[in-house]
Design a protein around this motif. Structure first.
Motif, PDB file in Angstrom:
ATOM      1  N   SER A   3       1.023  -1.054   0.034  1.00 56.96           N
ATOM      2  CA  SER A   3      -0.007  -0.073   0.191  1.00 56.96           C
ATOM      3  C   SER A   3       1.300   1.430  -0.046  1.00 56.96           C
ATOM      4  CB  SER A   3      -0.948  -0.372   1.337  1.00 56.96           C
ATOM      5  OG  SER A   3      -0.130  -0.001   2.279  1.00 56.96           O
ATOM      6  N   CYS A  14      -9.495  -1.424   3.076  1.00 57.80           N
ATOM      7  CA  CYS A  14      -8.343  -0.684   3.359  1.00 57.80           C
ATOM      8  C   CYS A  14      -8.541   0.272   4.078  1.00 57.80           C
ATOM      9  CB  CYS A  14      -7.832   0.939   1.677  1.00 57.80           C
ATOM     10  SG  CYS A  14      -9.400   1.530   1.945  1.00 57.80           S
ATOM     11  N   SER A  55      -0.453   5.926  -0.933  1.00 60.70           N
ATOM     12  CA  SER A  55      -1.082   4.277  -1.123  1.00 60.70           C
ATOM     13  C   SER A  55      -2.334   5.086  -1.986  1.00 60.70           C
ATOM     14  CB  SER A  55      -1.408   4.938   0.308  1.00 60.70           C
ATOM     15  OG  SER A  55      -0.268   5.031   1.299  1.00 60.70           O
ATOM     16  N   LEU A  67      -3.851   1.787  -4.811  1.00 57.64           N
ATOM     17  CA  LEU A  67      -5.314   1.153  -3.902  1.00 57.64           C
ATOM     18  C   LEU A  67      -5.661   1.005  -5.983  1.00 57.64           C
ATOM     19  CD1 LEU A  67      -7.523   0.334  -2.591  1.00 57.64           C
ATOM     20  CD2 LEU A  67      -7.499   2.113  -2.202  1.00 57.64           C
TER      21      LEU A  67
END
Length: 318
Positions: free
Chosen positions: A139, A162, A177, A181
């Protein structure tokens, strides 16, 4: 508008629902940041001394048990078929939460590299959801994403849970991140455009924040064919509702993103979304905190509440 009044308004709003027809199947998916669900056992891998019986928070069996019962009360009242959790310390904490619930849930937990020991997990009803593949996804921070592919009453659904870096961390880490994602979700879609994507979590950012808009490309289709995600909770946020209070402002840090396959075609279709709240989940309080989510500690003092976040949910029908 005072925070307590705003909370009361969307508490009533959250109760409104259309009655499903007898022939209609309905499932609910939820996400809940449970705020520091530590067990009482000291860890050898990170510093959790504050949340141990001899630590600063006095985290012994009585307070830990009260926290489990409070969270179970919320989840039992919400009764989701599948729910993602953030800020759980260990499999033990997840297992003992499941054992406290009135409803029978299975669970998936994976240890992350978070410096506080905070993990994510997935609870699901075994007669509704059957996991087929589970993996952790890097991540760009210590909080890996949890990816679970499975069958939701016979139909494939890809779930990504998440917990992004907080506002107190370096801004660039959250942006990185978010980008990672989105690339992961987009890669799933490109590999199988028929797959239905559900992304849920604590994004530590409002849906209107620039980083969120750029990462998810929400609200518009893009020419390169990458997956189009929509945020079903946007209308509530635009009306001033949220899941987390900071400096007397409601923020929608906890959110869902669904791909457009849920808007048309056969199979599961998006029906509605909301912020789950009941009056007993809010502070009756003083010192300007009336109507805030009733948390476990407030300014270091034990208040015996639930979480500083409210859970969010979506419902699908077919």
């Amino acid at each position: 508008m005072k925070v307590w009044l705003l909370a009361a308004l969307f508490w009533v709003s959250g109760l409104a629902a259309s009655l499903p027809s007898a022939a209609q199947e309905r499932v609910s998916l939820a996400f809940y940041n449970v705020e520091n669900l530590y067990d009482t056992v000291p860890s050898a891998f990170y510093d959790d001394r504050d949340y141990t019986p001899g630590g600063r928070m006095g985290w012994g069996g009585e307070r830990y048990g009260a926290k489990l019962r409070n969270l179970a009360r919320v989840i039992d009242a919400m009764a989701p078929d599948v729910i993602g959790l953030a800020e759980v310390e260990s499999e033990r904490a997840v297992r003992e939460l499941v054992m406290t619930l009135r409803t029978d849930y299975n669970y998936i937990h994976r240890t992350t590299g978070d410096y506080r020991g905070m993990d994510v997990a997935l609870l699901y009803k075994g007669d509704k959801f059957i996991p087929e593949r589970v993996r952790q996804v890097p991540s760009a921070s210590g909080r890996e994403f949890l990816y679970v592919r499975g069958e939701l009453l016979g139909e494939r659904v890809d779930l990504v849970i998440c917990h992004l870096p907080s506002q107190f961390n370096v801004y660039g880490r959250r942006v990185a991140s978010l980008a990672r994602l989105y690339r992961f979700v987009d890669s799933l879609h490109r590999a199988d455009p028929r797959a239905r994507m559900v992304v849920a979590g604590d994004f530590n950012a409002n849906p209107t924040d620039r980083a969120m808009r750029r990462a998810f490309r929400t609200g518009r289709r893009v020419a390169d064919g990458s997956v189009f995600l929509f945020g079903p909770l946007y209308p509530m946020f635009r009306r001033g509702y949220g899941s987390y209070v900071y400096r007397d402002r409601w923020n929608l840090y906890d959110n869902f993103f669904l791909d457009n396959g849920f808007l048309s075609g056969d199979g599961w279709r998006y029906d509605r979304a909301g912020i789950f709240v009941r009056e007993w989940m809010l502070s009756p309080g003083d010192a300007g905190r009336r109507g805030y989510p009733l948390r476990t500690f407030s300014s270091g003092a034990y208040t015996g509440g639930f979480s500083d976040h409210l859970p969010v949910f979506v419902e699908l029908t077919r």
